[in-house]
Design an enzyme around this catalytic site. Structure first.
Site, mmCIF file in Angstrom:
data_model
loop_
_atom_site.group_PDB
_atom_site.id
_atom_site.type_symbol
_atom_site.label_atom_id
_atom_site.label_comp_id
_atom_site.label_asym_id
_atom_site.label_seq_id
_atom_site.Cartn_x
_atom_site.Cartn_y
_atom_site.Cartn_z
ATOM 1 N N SER A 125 0.815 -1.204 0.000
ATOM 2 C CA SER A 125 0.000 0.000 0.000
ATOM 3 C C SER A 125 0.857 1.266 0.000
ATOM 4 C CB SER A 125 -0.898 -0.004 1.239
ATOM 5 O OG SER A 125 -1.708 1.150 1.245
ATOM 6 N N ASN B 246 9.686 8.274 4.102
ATOM 7 C CA ASN B 246 8.556 8.986 3.516
ATOM 8 C C ASN B 246 7.674 9.535 4.618
ATOM 9 O OD1 ASN B 246 5.499 7.978 3.419
ATOM 10 N ND2 ASN B 246 6.813 6.176 3.720
ATOM 11 N N LEU C 100 -0.786 9.697 4.279
ATOM 12 C CA LEU C 100 -2.073 9.113 3.862
ATOM 13 C C LEU C 100 -2.849 9.997 2.884
ATOM 14 C CD1 LEU C 100 -3.255 7.584 7.258
ATOM 15 C CD2 LEU C 100 -2.303 6.365 5.311
ATOM 16 N N ASN D 36 -4.714 -0.608 8.535
ATOM 17 C CA ASN D 36 -3.437 0.014 8.895
ATOM 18 C C ASN D 36 -3.559 0.666 10.268
ATOM 19 O OD1 ASN D 36 -1.070 1.458 9.041
ATOM 20 N ND2 ASN D 36 -1.544 2.837 7.333
ATOM 21 N N CYS E 164 0.460 3.706 10.726
ATOM 22 C CA CYS E 164 1.066 4.792 9.945
ATOM 23 C C CYS E 164 1.814 5.749 10.865
ATOM 24 C CB CYS E 164 0.012 5.561 9.150
ATOM 25 S SG CYS E 164 0.793 6.816 8.126
ATOM 26 N N LYS F 49 -2.522 -4.546 9.941
ATOM 27 C CA LYS F 49 -1.143 -4.207 9.540
ATOM 28 C C LYS F 49 -0.416 -3.522 10.692
ATOM 29 C CE LYS F 49 1.608 -1.981 6.009
ATOM 30 N NZ LYS F 49 1.593 -1.409 4.666
ATOM 31 N N GLY G 90 7.301 -2.856 -1.339
ATOM 32 C CA GLY G 90 6.981 -1.434 -1.186
ATOM 33 C C GLY G 90 7.947 -0.518 -1.904
HETATM 34 C C1 LIG Z 1 5.672 6.281 -0.100
HETATM 35 C C2 LIG Z 1 5.062 5.276 0.826
HETATM 36 C C3 LIG Z 1 3.698 5.357 1.148
HETATM 37 C C4 LIG Z 1 3.116 4.419 2.003
HETATM 38 N N1 LIG Z 1 1.759 4.493 2.273
HETATM 39 C C5 LIG Z 1 1.173 3.522 3.034
HETATM 40 C C6 LIG Z 1 -0.237 3.508 3.243
HETATM 41 O O1 LIG Z 1 -0.992 4.335 2.731
HETATM 42 N N2 LIG Z 1 -0.768 2.520 4.038
HETATM 43 C C7 LIG Z 1 0.032 1.551 4.616
HETATM 44 O O2 LIG Z 1 -0.478 0.682 5.325
HETATM 45 N N3 LIG Z 1 1.370 1.541 4.407
HETATM 46 C C8 LIG Z 1 1.951 2.494 3.640
HETATM 47 N N4 LIG Z 1 3.301 2.449 3.413
HETATM 48 C C9 LIG Z 1 4.113 1.357 4.016
HETATM 49 C C10 LIG Z 1 4.332 0.218 3.016
HETATM 50 O O3 LIG Z 1 3.114 -0.330 2.571
HETATM 51 C C11 LIG Z 1 5.224 -0.884 3.645
HETATM 52 O O4 LIG Z 1 4.564 -1.432 4.775
HETATM 53 C C12 LIG Z 1 6.582 -0.368 4.111
HETATM 54 O O5 LIG Z 1 7.054 0.634 3.222
HETATM 55 C C13 LIG Z 1 7.633 -1.469 4.238
HETATM 56 O O6 LIG Z 1 7.895 -2.075 2.993
HETATM 57 P P1 LIG Z 1 9.125 -1.665 2.021
HETATM 58 O O7 LIG Z 1 10.370 -1.693 2.866
HETATM 59 O O8 LIG Z 1 9.119 -2.682 0.939
HETATM 60 O O9 LIG Z 1 8.851 -0.260 1.532
HETATM 61 C C14 LIG Z 1 3.914 3.388 2.558
HETATM 62 C C15 LIG Z 1 5.284 3.301 2.231
HETATM 63 C C16 LIG Z 1 5.853 4.219 1.373
HETATM 64 C C17 LIG Z 1 7.321 4.080 1.020
#
Ligand SMILES: Cc1cc2nc3c(=O)[nH]c(=O)nc-3n(C[C@H](O)[C@H](O)[C@H](O)COP(=O)(O)O)c2cc1C
Length: 303
Positions: A21, A69, A73, A128, A131, A166, A266
């Site tokens: 996400s 980041n 949301l 989630n 956040c 989550k 992600g």
């Molecule tokens: C730019 C960005 C936006 C994200 N937005 C959300 C979100 O809206 N909801 C959520 O549950 N996680 C969000 N995440 C977290 C990711 O879904 C993921 O749990 C986290 O980045 C770890 O994975 P990764 O290391 O592969 O990025 C976001 C991550 C990034 C980098």
């Protein structure tokens, strides 16, 4: 031929690879460069009750092997998501979706869950509670076992779809929180969200991110995520979706060996928009090399 299928709460995915996400929007930009129907599923951008513009800029800070980041949301709100984004997504992606929802109160989580419950293409609701980029809400619900359980119970009451909670890694004991969610009726656990981080620009002597802190993710967090997936998967009897730093087919296999039934990707999507496609294409050959005939057989194989 390698069988890459996995099952999440009765839903069969062609493979375990799911964009995480917030890193894949609603798929539009990616569908322009490859057929996104190869994906196991898509966890679309976090939905809140009301539209959100997100946090002030700058909200991304690059780091070695990852990024911070503080998007906050940003999304058009649950009504617009259901009215516009999901019908558009249905034109380019025809498999069950994962609806990621967030809230600033229990009522807001309920509103989003009710709306997603009515969406035929939503297979799983991913709640989630983790956040780190919003005040009063978001992560606040995920850092305490009682409040995580309260959100779980509230969402479960208004939907018949599987509910995955989550979790945040910014806690002392993630196992306690995961078990509280399982006891409250969760059908699965997704982990991890981002780790709270910060960077400073030494020339301006100011934080790089306008909001000062943000969520750190990318390859650097992989060992932390893997450890937490391992701990939680060994403590609960519901499926775990593993994520955090996954950027290759080998990472997917490692996450699954630790106990993940499926894996989300992600930050890698932001660095290489073909990341998920490349991982899906690499998986069968790597499985063959490792003597894996059925990917589902390796889930939690490491004790
Ligand atoms: C730019 C960005 C936006 C994200 N937005 C959300 C979100 O809206 N909801 C959520 O549950 N996680 C969000 N995440 C977290 C990711 O879904 C993921 O749990 C986290 O980045 C770890 O994975 P990764 O290391 O592969 O990025 C976001 C991550 C990034 C980098």
């Amino acid at each position: 031929m390698v069988d890459t299928r996995v099952v999440l709460s009765g839903i069969t995915l062609d493979n375990p690879v799911i964009p995480a996400s917030g890193t894949f929007g609603y798929g539009r930009e990616f569908a322009e460069i490859y057929d996104i129907n190869i994906l196991g599923s898509i966890s679309f951008k976090g939905t809140t009750k009301d539209a959100r513009l997100g946090n002030p800029l700058p909200r991304i800070a690059e780091c070695p092997d990852g990024l911070i980041n503080s998007v906050g949301l940003q999304n058009p709100g649950v009504e617009a998501v259901c009215r516009e984004e999901l019908p558009n997504l249905a034109k380019i992606y025809q498999k069950p979706l994962i609806a990621n929802i967030s809230g600033f109160s229990i009522e807001e989580y309920i509103t989003c869950a009710r709306a997603m419950d009515k969406e035929p293409q939503v297979g799983i609701i991913e709640v989630n509670v983790s956040c780190p980029n919003v005040h009063n809400g978001g992560m606040a619900y995920g850092v305490c076992a009682d409040s995580a359980a309260e959100v779980t119970r509230a969402v479960k009451e208004v939907t018949t779809k599987p509910v995955y909670i989550k979790l945040s890694p910014n806690v002392t004991d993630i196992v306690e929180i995961a078990k509280a969610c399982e006891d409250a009726g969760a059908d699965g656990i997704s982990l991890i969200n981002t780790l709270l981080g910060m960077r400073i620009d030494i020339k301006t002597r100011k934080p790089v991110i306008a909001n000062k802190m943000g969520g750190f993710s990318g390859p650097a967090i992989f060992p932390v995520a893997l450890r937490m997936v391992y701990q939680v998967a060994n403590a609960v009897n519901i499926p775990v979706i593993g994520m955090g730093g996954v950027s290759s087919a080998a990472d997917v296999i490692e996450m699954m060996m630790a106990g993940a039934a499926a894996v989300q990707v992600g930050a890698a999507n932001l660095v290489n928009p073909y990341a998920c496609k490349e991982i899906i294409e690499e998986l069968p050959a790597l499985c063959e090399e490792l003597g894996i005939e059925k990917l589902a057989d390796i889930i939690g194989i490491v004790k």
